[in-house]
Design a protein around this motif. Structure first.
Motif, PDB file in Angstrom:
ATOM      1  N   PHE A 111      -6.239   3.257 -14.315  1.00  0.00           N
ATOM      2  CA  PHE A 111      -6.376   2.895 -12.901  1.00  0.00           C
ATOM      3  C   PHE A 111      -4.998   2.959 -12.249  1.00  0.00           C
ATOM      4  CE2 PHE A 111     -10.153   1.241 -14.770  1.00  0.00           C
ATOM      5  CZ  PHE A 111     -11.107   1.097 -13.780  1.00  0.00           C
ATOM      6  N   SER A 112      -4.947   3.474 -11.019  1.00  0.00           N
ATOM      7  CA  SER A 112      -3.645   3.638 -10.363  1.00  0.00           C
ATOM      8  C   SER A 112      -3.562   2.976  -8.992  1.00  0.00           C
ATOM      9  CB  SER A 112      -3.310   5.125 -10.221  1.00  0.00           C
ATOM     10  OG  SER A 112      -4.288   5.778  -9.422  1.00  0.00           O
ATOM     11  N   LYS A 113      -4.688   2.533  -8.436  1.00  0.00           N
ATOM     12  CA  LYS A 113      -4.705   1.809  -7.156  1.00  0.00           C
ATOM     13  C   LYS A 113      -5.079   0.366  -7.484  1.00  0.00           C
ATOM     14  CE  LYS A 113      -7.166   1.588  -2.698  1.00  0.00           C
ATOM     15  NZ  LYS A 113      -7.900   0.317  -2.917  1.00  0.00           N
ATOM     16  N   ILE A 114      -4.133  -0.543  -7.330  1.00  0.00           N
ATOM     17  CA  ILE A 114      -4.292  -1.895  -7.839  1.00  0.00           C
ATOM     18  C   ILE A 114      -4.238  -2.899  -6.686  1.00  0.00           C
ATOM     19  CG2 ILE A 114      -3.370  -3.624  -9.425  1.00  0.00           C
ATOM     20  CD1 ILE A 114      -4.410  -1.099 -10.819  1.00  0.00           C
ATOM     21  N   HIS A 115      -5.365  -3.582  -6.456  1.00  0.00           N
ATOM     22  CA  HIS A 115      -5.404  -4.643  -5.450  1.00  0.00           C
ATOM     23  C   HIS A 115      -5.018  -5.950  -6.126  1.00  0.00           C
ATOM     24  CE1 HIS A 115      -8.012  -7.311  -2.594  1.00  0.00           C
ATOM     25  NE2 HIS A 115      -6.728  -7.434  -2.349  1.00  0.00           N
ATOM     26  N   LEU A 116      -3.851  -6.464  -5.779  1.00  0.00           N
ATOM     27  CA  LEU A 116      -3.359  -7.723  -6.331  1.00  0.00           C
ATOM     28  C   LEU A 116      -3.862  -8.868  -5.466  1.00  0.00           C
ATOM     29  CD1 LEU A 116       0.313  -6.507  -6.858  1.00  0.00           C
ATOM     30  CD2 LEU A 116      -1.425  -6.787  -8.652  1.00  0.00           C
ATOM     31  N   TYR A 154      -0.231  -0.131  -4.648  1.00  0.00           N
ATOM     32  CA  TYR A 154      -0.745  -1.488  -4.554  1.00  0.00           C
ATOM     33  C   TYR A 154      -1.381  -1.782  -3.197  1.00  0.00           C
ATOM     34  CZ  TYR A 154       1.928  -2.256  -8.807  1.00  0.00           C
ATOM     35  OH  TYR A 154       2.410  -2.176 -10.080  1.00  0.00           O
ATOM     36  N   ILE A 155      -2.369  -2.665  -3.263  1.00  0.00           N
ATOM     37  CA  ILE A 155      -2.991  -3.255  -2.082  1.00  0.00           C
ATOM     38  C   ILE A 155      -2.724  -4.756  -2.152  1.00  0.00           C
ATOM     39  CG2 ILE A 155      -5.140  -3.591  -0.795  1.00  0.00           C
ATOM     40  CD1 ILE A 155      -4.359  -0.664  -1.043  1.00  0.00           C
ATOM     41  N   ILE A 156      -2.368  -5.359  -1.026  1.00  0.00           N
ATOM     42  CA  ILE A 156      -2.162  -6.803  -0.966  1.00  0.00           C
ATOM     43  C   ILE A 156      -3.065  -7.388   0.116  1.00  0.00           C
ATOM     44  CG2 ILE A 156       0.191  -6.702  -1.848  1.00  0.00           C
ATOM     45  CD1 ILE A 156       1.183  -6.996   1.056  1.00  0.00           C
ATOM     46  N   GLY A 157      -3.196  -8.718   0.106  1.00  0.00           N
ATOM     47  CA  GLY A 157      -4.010  -9.384   1.118  1.00  0.00           C
ATOM     48  C   GLY A 157      -5.454  -9.536   0.673  1.00  0.00           C
ATOM     49  N   THR A 158      -6.196 -10.405   1.371  1.00  0.00           N
ATOM     50  CA  THR A 158      -7.567 -10.672   0.912  1.00  0.00           C
ATOM     51  C   THR A 158      -8.499 -11.191   1.985  1.00  0.00           C
ATOM     52  OG1 THR A 158      -8.824 -11.761  -0.861  1.00  0.00           O
ATOM     53  CG2 THR A 158      -7.122 -13.064   0.228  1.00  0.00           C
ATOM     54  N   ARG A 182       1.554 -10.138   9.397  1.00  0.00           N
ATOM     55  CA  ARG A 182       3.006 -10.160   9.196  1.00  0.00           C
ATOM     56  C   ARG A 182       3.381 -11.187   8.135  1.00  0.00           C
ATOM     57  NH1 ARG A 182       2.976 -10.379  14.887  1.00  0.00           N
ATOM     58  NH2 ARG A 182       3.412  -8.380  15.883  1.00  0.00           N
ATOM     59  N   ARG A 183       2.748 -12.364   8.188  1.00  0.00           N
ATOM     60  CA  ARG A 183       3.065 -13.414   7.223  1.00  0.00           C
ATOM     61  C   ARG A 183       2.689 -12.971   5.803  1.00  0.00           C
ATOM     62  NH1 ARG A 183       4.299 -18.634   6.459  1.00  0.00           N
ATOM     63  NH2 ARG A 183       3.130 -19.852   4.915  1.00  0.00           N
ATOM     64  N   THR A 184       1.510 -12.407   5.645  1.00  0.00           N
ATOM     65  CA  THR A 184       1.100 -11.917   4.326  1.00  0.00           C
ATOM     66  C   THR A 184       2.076 -10.874   3.806  1.00  0.00           C
ATOM     67  OG1 THR A 184      -1.258 -12.351   4.692  1.00  0.00           O
ATOM     68  CG2 THR A 184      -0.708 -10.640   3.089  1.00  0.00           C
ATOM     69  N   HIS A 185       2.437  -9.928   4.651  1.00  0.00           N
ATOM     70  CA  HIS A 185       3.344  -8.851   4.262  1.00  0.00           C
ATOM     71  C   HIS A 185       4.714  -9.410   3.908  1.00  0.00           C
ATOM     72  CE1 HIS A 185       5.699  -5.075   4.766  1.00  0.00           C
ATOM     73  NE2 HIS A 185       4.596  -4.512   4.327  1.00  0.00           N
ATOM     74  N   ASP A 186       5.244 -10.314   4.722  1.00  0.00           N
ATOM     75  CA  ASP A 186       6.577 -10.870   4.478  1.00  0.00           C
ATOM     76  C   ASP A 186       6.611 -11.724   3.217  1.00  0.00           C
ATOM     77  OD1 ASP A 186       7.547  -9.636   6.744  1.00  0.00           O
ATOM     78  OD2 ASP A 186       7.492 -11.438   7.998  1.00  0.00           O
ATOM     79  N   LEU A 187       5.592 -12.549   2.997  1.00  0.00           N
ATOM     80  CA  LEU A 187       5.570 -13.395   1.803  1.00  0.00           C
ATOM     81  C   LEU A 187       5.517 -12.552   0.535  1.00  0.00           C
ATOM     82  CD1 LEU A 187       3.164 -16.276   2.910  1.00  0.00           C
ATOM     83  CD2 LEU A 187       5.602 -16.483   2.422  1.00  0.00           C
ATOM     84  N   VAL A 207      -2.910  -3.165   3.292  1.00  0.00           N
ATOM     85  CA  VAL A 207      -3.076  -4.609   3.452  1.00  0.00           C
ATOM     86  C   VAL A 207      -4.538  -4.850   3.827  1.00  0.00           C
ATOM     87  CG1 VAL A 207      -2.319  -6.690   4.666  1.00  0.00           C
ATOM     88  CG2 VAL A 207      -0.693  -4.824   4.260  1.00  0.00           C
ATOM     89  N   VAL A 208      -5.206  -5.702   3.063  1.00  0.00           N
ATOM     90  CA  VAL A 208      -6.604  -6.019   3.352  1.00  0.00           C
ATOM     91  C   VAL A 208      -6.656  -6.993   4.529  1.00  0.00           C
ATOM     92  CG1 VAL A 208      -8.724  -7.046   2.480  1.00  0.00           C
ATOM     93  CG2 VAL A 208      -7.296  -5.670   0.957  1.00  0.00           C
ATOM     94  N   VAL A 209      -7.397  -6.632   5.558  1.00  0.00           N
ATOM     95  CA  VAL A 209      -7.577  -7.483   6.731  1.00  0.00           C
ATOM     96  C   VAL A 209      -9.052  -7.458   7.131  1.00  0.00           C
ATOM     97  CG1 VAL A 209      -5.225  -7.125   7.592  1.00  0.00           C
ATOM     98  CG2 VAL A 209      -7.052  -5.590   8.319  1.00  0.00           C
ATOM     99  N   GLN A 210      -9.397  -8.354   8.017  1.00  0.00           N
ATOM    100  CA  GLN A 210     -10.764  -8.420   8.543  1.00  0.00           C
ATOM    101  C   GLN A 210     -10.783  -7.777   9.932  1.00  0.00           C
ATOM    102  OE1 GLN A 210     -13.865  -8.129   9.223  1.00  0.00           O
ATOM    103  NE2 GLN A 210     -14.506  -9.849   7.933  1.00  0.00           N
TER     104      GLN A 210
END
Length: 342
Positions: A111-116, A154-158, A182-187, A207-210
């Protein structure tokens, strides 16, 4: 996408062999990459609800691709919500140890696309956003070690809809605010830097967003570009990351095009795929009646399996006169859990 080209990539989230085969078949006439994802509950080192480990899933998908004349090299395999979620009722130390093993297994399998995603609190704890980001960075370190120099993305956020669709009727959804993104990305950037993972953070592609889209058994909440205007304007400032939208099932073609235009470059879809498979099977069953053929009894068999093991549909279906209708035809497609039953 971020340069202004209306280009997006669908993420096919299914472990159903006939459904995946149909998707792969549709790619035979082009050279586009094919993104297929597995979730932490679906596939993990203990088998998940599919009974497959990450290595099993890779062999499974590659075998389907070869059978459809697709070069497996075109496949991009993604792991979704990789973190402690399957074990969140356990103490954090235990759940996170299992999450590390799972992430390592996904990466080692190819696997190469990893959602943390370490956003879920474990047993008896309150979890703040900085700790979520710190745990995601720890999982990233595990992934980087397992990759042995192979570049991961990588993918971040949830901020995602309820898995499997909403359980209650909703008139609208709250769109993620630019400040929250911005907060999710900065943290996450700071947490990665604290562990010397700046090079890995440069490979955060989403970045996962709604965006305000979701569905329930009997409703679809469509995309409203006006509501997500702030997000669309923010995307170019995210250092090369676009947005990932979950639960884009049942959106119109116009809505999907608008999402891609607004930098939702990764569009995940799952239950709609097996919903379409169910439609096809039941259409064939209807033809049995019209042609006076011996009945297969497939719908009756599915209902019997669902009644015998209600855990996968009961939380999503309200009791009452519409119960059986929603079991069989609800847009959340709880039927997808029962096709493997003999």
């Amino acid at each position: 996408n971020l340069s202004g080209k209306a280009t997006g990539l669908p993420s096919w989230c299914s472990a159903h062999p006939e459904t995946l085969s149909a998707i792969l078949h549709s790619y035979r006439a082009d050279t586009a990459p094919i993104l297929i994802e597995a979730t932490c509950n679906q596939v993990n080192q203990f088998g998940g609800y599919t009974g497959m480990t990450p290595a099993d899933f890779v062999r499974f998908v590659q075998g389907l691709a070869r059978a459809e004349g697709i070069d497996p090299a075109r496949l991009i395999l993604g792991g979704d919500h990789l973190g402690p979620n399957p074990w969140r009722t356990e103490p954090a130390a235990t759940a996170l140890a299992k999450a590390r093993d799972m992430v390592a297994g996904y990466v080692a399998a190819g696997f190469s696309k990893i959602h943390l995603d370490a956003s879920m609190a474990c047993a008896g704890e309150a979890l703040a956003e900085p700790e979520m980001a710190a745990r995601a960075a720890d999982l990233c370190a595990v992934a980087e070690a397992a990759a042995q120099g192979r570049p991961l993305h990588y993918i971040i956020g949830t901020e995602v809809p309820v898995p499997g669709g909403e359980t209650e009727h909703r008139d609208a959804l709250a769109v993620t605010t630019p400040d929250a993104v911005r907060r999710t990305h900065d943290l996450h950037r700071m947490a990665f830097a604290a562990r010397g993972l700046e090079a890995a953070f440069a490979r955060v592609i989403g970045v996962v967003v709604q965006p305000g889209v979701d569905f329930g058994n009997d409703q679809i909440i469509g995309y409203d570009p006006a509501q997500a205007g702030g997000l669309a304007a923010l995307a170019p400032a995210l250092q090369g990351a676009a947005f990932e939208a979950h639960s884009t099932d049942y959106q119109t073609q116009a809505a999907l095009a608008a999402l891609v235009r607004d930098h939702f470059a990764l569009l995940k879809v799952g239950p709609e795929l097996t919903f379409a498979y169910r439609q096809a099977v039941m259409a064939l069953e209807r033809l049995e009646t019209l042609l006076r053929l011996p009945p297969s009894g497939v719908t009756a068999a599915l209902l019997a399996a669902m009644r015998a093991r209600p855990a996968d549909w009961r939380p999503y279906v309200e009791a009452g006169p519409e119960e059986e209708t929603m079991m069989l035809y609800g847009l959340s497609d709880r039927l997808r859990y029962y096709w493997p039953n003999p």
